[in-house]
Enzyme design. Structure first.
Site, short mmCIF file in Angstrom:
data_model
loop_
_atom_site.label_atom_id
_atom_site.label_comp_id
_atom_site.label_asym_id
_atom_site.label_seq_id
_atom_site.Cartn_x
_atom_site.Cartn_y
_atom_site.Cartn_z
N TYR A 112 0.82 -1.22 0.00
CA TYR A 112 0.00 0.00 0.00
C TYR A 112 0.85 1.26 0.00
O TYR A 112 0.32 2.37 -0.01
CB TYR A 112 -0.90 0.00 1.26
CG TYR A 112 -0.10 0.01 2.53
CD1 TYR A 112 0.36 1.21 3.08
CD2 TYR A 112 0.26 -1.18 3.17
CE1 TYR A 112 1.14 1.21 4.24
CE2 TYR A 112 1.03 -1.18 4.31
CZ TYR A 112 1.47 0.01 4.84
OH TYR A 112 2.26 0.02 5.96
N GLY A 113 2.18 1.10 0.05
CA GLY A 113 3.05 2.27 0.23
C GLY A 113 4.09 2.40 -0.86
O GLY A 113 3.77 2.35 -2.05
N THR A 114 5.34 2.49 -0.43
CA THR A 114 6.43 2.75 -1.37
C THR A 114 6.74 1.58 -2.30
O THR A 114 7.48 1.74 -3.26
CB THR A 114 7.72 3.11 -0.61
OG1 THR A 114 8.08 2.01 0.23
CG2 THR A 114 7.54 4.37 0.23
N LEU A 115 6.16 0.41 -2.01
CA LEU A 115 6.41 -0.76 -2.87
C LEU A 115 5.44 -0.82 -4.05
O LEU A 115 5.62 -1.64 -4.95
CB LEU A 115 6.31 -2.06 -2.06
CG LEU A 115 7.42 -2.31 -1.03
CD1 LEU A 115 7.06 -3.52 -0.16
CD2 LEU A 115 8.76 -2.53 -1.71
N GLU A 155 11.85 -4.21 5.11
CA GLU A 155 10.84 -3.49 5.91
C GLU A 155 11.13 -3.54 7.41
O GLU A 155 10.30 -3.13 8.21
CB GLU A 155 9.43 -4.04 5.62
CG GLU A 155 8.97 -3.92 4.17
CD GLU A 155 8.87 -2.49 3.65
OE1 GLU A 155 9.09 -1.53 4.43
OE2 GLU A 155 8.57 -2.32 2.47
#
Ligand code: PCA
Length: 160
Positions: A25-28, A100
């Protein structure tokens, strides 16, 4: 020898047996700062499965001096979060856990998702995600986002 042939057939017919579903849901996510890590074969394999959103609402906030996105493990506050599901092999899963800083920074938890496209569109499935239960109380006062974008209007530039 027969056993080996049978095993090879099983593995080729069910290649997914060694794969794990991860919701990012983020930087990936695609077009976000760390997406290329998932595309690097040195880190393992990751295959896009579908876009999805969480069944539950969660606060997705941007925190720390590095403007890192965190999905706080507090269901029923915030929004239903948009993201992408990937099927990853063990090597990629191990890589992502380390990248992470799991379990120190993020914890890998399971989440229920509504699949938004592809053959399973509309169905509810479970996947892992990197969320956190170890946040500062004031993070709960921060603005929340439905869909993370490192270069969004918030102006909080991600620091790798
Ligand atoms: N990386 C993981 C968790 C938050 C982040 O930036 C992700 O994209 O899902």
């Amino acid at each position: 020898m027969k056993g080996f042939v049978l095993l090879s057939v099983i593995v080729s017919v069910f290649p997914a047996v060694h794969m794990t579903l991860i919701f990012v849901y983020g930087t990936l996510k695609k077009d976000q700062p760390n997406y290329l890590l998932m595309r690097n074969p040195d880190n393992g394999q990751a295959e896009f499965v579908a876009h999805a959103r969480t069944v539950e609402r969660y606060p997705l906030v941007i925190a720390t001096k590095n403007n890192i996105p965190f999905l706080l493990n507090v269901p029923e506050t915030g929004q239903r979060i948009q993201g992408e599901i990937y099927s990853v092999d063990k090597k990629m899963l191990d890589f992502l856990d380390e990248f992470e800083e799991c379990p120190e920074l993020y914890q890998r938890t399971t989440v229920q998702l509504e699949v938004q496209d592809g053959p399973k569109s509309g169905s509810i499935i479970k996947a892992f995600m990197y969320s956190t239960t170890t946040y500062e109380p004031e993070w709960l006062q921060k603005p929340t986002y439905e869909s993370y974008n490192a270069s969004g209007d918030h102006g909080l530039r991600y620091v790798p």
